[in-house]
Design a protein around this motif. Structure first.
Motif, PDB file in Angstrom:
ATOM      1  N   UNK A  38      39.395  39.125  45.607  1.00 20.32           N
ATOM      2  CA  UNK A  38      40.563  39.266  46.104  1.00 20.32           C
ATOM      3  C   UNK A  38      41.046  40.778  46.439  1.00 20.32           C
ATOM      4  N   UNK A  39      41.557  40.840  47.497  1.00 14.27           N
ATOM      5  CA  UNK A  39      41.949  42.293  48.032  1.00 14.27           C
ATOM      6  C   UNK A  39      43.155  42.597  47.355  1.00 14.27           C
ATOM      7  N   UNK A  40      43.596  43.876  47.401  1.00 12.18           N
ATOM      8  CA  UNK A  40      44.766  44.260  46.869  1.00 12.18           C
ATOM      9  C   UNK A  40      46.160  43.419  47.643  1.00 12.18           C
ATOM     10  N   UNK A  41      45.878  43.094  48.853  1.00  6.81           N
ATOM     11  CA  UNK A  41      47.003  42.292  49.542  1.00  6.81           C
ATOM     12  C   UNK A  41      46.950  40.988  49.251  1.00  6.81           C
ATOM     13  N   UNK A  42      45.825  40.294  48.377  1.00  8.08           N
ATOM     14  CA  UNK A  42      45.751  38.933  48.246  1.00  8.08           C
ATOM     15  C   UNK A  42      44.895  38.075  48.898  1.00  8.08           C
ATOM     16  N   UNK A  43      44.213  38.662  49.841  1.00  9.37           N
ATOM     17  CA  UNK A  43      43.099  37.895  50.539  1.00  9.37           C
ATOM     18  C   UNK A  43      41.921  37.724  49.666  1.00  9.37           C
ATOM     19  N   UNK A  44      41.502  36.339  49.617  1.00 11.94           N
ATOM     20  CA  UNK A  44      40.542  35.722  48.881  1.00 11.94           C
ATOM     21  C   UNK A  44      39.419  35.280  49.513  1.00 11.94           C
ATOM     22  N   UNK A  45      38.207  35.357  48.623  1.00  9.54           N
ATOM     23  CA  UNK A  45      36.951  34.912  49.117  1.00  9.54           C
ATOM     24  C   UNK A  45      36.097  34.358  47.973  1.00  9.54           C
ATOM     25  N   UNK A  46      35.439  33.052  48.238  1.00 16.17           N
ATOM     26  CA  UNK A  46      35.102  32.192  47.098  1.00 16.17           C
ATOM     27  C   UNK A  46      33.345  31.925  47.306  1.00 16.17           C
ATOM     28  N   UNK A  47      32.714  31.740  46.586  1.00 19.56           N
ATOM     29  CA  UNK A  47      31.309  31.394  46.727  1.00 19.56           C
ATOM     30  C   UNK A  47      31.609  29.982  47.005  1.00 19.56           C
ATOM     31  N   UNK A  48      30.469  29.234  47.790  1.00 19.08           N
ATOM     32  CA  UNK A  48      30.637  27.781  48.493  1.00 19.08           C
ATOM     33  C   UNK A  48      30.689  26.986  47.353  1.00 19.08           C
ATOM     34  N   UNK A  49      29.889  27.453  45.844  1.00 19.64           N
ATOM     35  CA  UNK A  49      29.628  26.414  44.886  1.00 19.64           C
ATOM     36  C   UNK A  49      31.002  26.213  44.147  1.00 19.64           C
ATOM     37  N   UNK A  50      31.823  27.006  44.222  1.00 23.54           N
ATOM     38  CA  UNK A  50      33.181  27.046  43.522  1.00 23.54           C
ATOM     39  C   UNK A  50      34.440  26.825  44.263  1.00 23.54           C
ATOM     40  N   UNK A  51      34.375  26.683  45.570  1.00 25.30           N
ATOM     41  CA  UNK A  51      35.287  26.489  46.426  1.00 25.30           C
ATOM     42  C   UNK A  51      35.994  25.029  46.169  1.00 25.30           C
ATOM     43  N   UNK A  52      37.317  25.064  45.824  1.00 23.08           N
ATOM     44  CA  UNK A  52      38.010  23.809  45.486  1.00 23.08           C
ATOM     45  C   UNK A  52      38.141  23.718  43.961  1.00 23.08           C
ATOM     46  N   UNK A  53      37.494  24.384  43.552  1.00 26.58           N
ATOM     47  CA  UNK A  53      37.567  24.236  41.788  1.00 26.58           C
ATOM     48  C   UNK A  53      38.264  25.549  41.295  1.00 26.58           C
TER      49      UNK A  53
END
Length: 123
Positions: A51-66
Motif C-alpha cells: 500500500x502506498x502512502x496515498x492508499x493505492x493497493x496491490x495484491x498477489x493473485x493468490x490472496x485477491x478477494x480474501x
C-alpha cells in the motif's frame, strides 16, 4: 533508526480469519510504501500485499478477494486482514516499509523489515 513490530499471527482453521498489525517506531521522518510479505518453509519470500502512502493497493493473485491491506499514516501502522484462510497461506509474515528517518529534519532513507509473525492454517 526505524523499527517495525508485528503482531496478530497464530493458529487458525481453514476458512478462519486473522488480522496482522505492524507498527513503526523510532526516528521516523516519513514512511512511504508499506507491505506484507510471507515465506513458507522451503520457499522464497513473496509479496502478499502493498500500500502506498496515498492508499493505492496491490495484491498477489493468490490472496485477491480474501486479504485486505490498510494503513494509518499518523500512527505509522499497517494492517493485513486475512479472511477465508487456507493451509497454503501458512507462512511467516513479514512487514516491510520504505522509510525516511530523522529528528527535526530528514537525514536519510532506510528499508525496514519486521521480525516476522507465524500464521498457521490447519486443514
Amino acid at each position: 533508526q526505524v523499527q517495525l513490530v508485528e503482531s496478530g499471527g497464530g493458529l487458525v482453521q481453514t476458512g478462519g480469519s486473522l488480522r496482522l498489525s505492524c507498527a513503526g517506531s523510532g526516528r521516523i521522518w516519513r514512511i512511504n510504501d508499506m507491505g506484507w510479505y510471507r515465506q513458507a518453509p522451503g520457499k522464497q519470500r513473496e509479496l502478499v500485499a502493498s500500500i502506498t502512502r496515498g492508499g493505492s493497493t496491490n495484491y498477489a493473485d493468490s490472496v485477491k478477494g480474501r486479504f485486505t491491506i490498510s494503513r494509518r499514516n499518523a500512527q505509522n501502522t499497517v494492517w493485513l486482514q486475512m479472511n477465508s484462510l487456507m493451509p497454503a497461506d501458512t507462512a511467516v509474515y513479514y512487514c516491510h516499509a520504505d522509510s525516511e528517518y530523522g529528528s527535526g529534519y530528514r537525514e536519510g532513507a532506510l528499508e525496514v523489515w519486521g521480525q516476522g509473525t507465524l500464521v498457521t492454517v490447519s486443514s
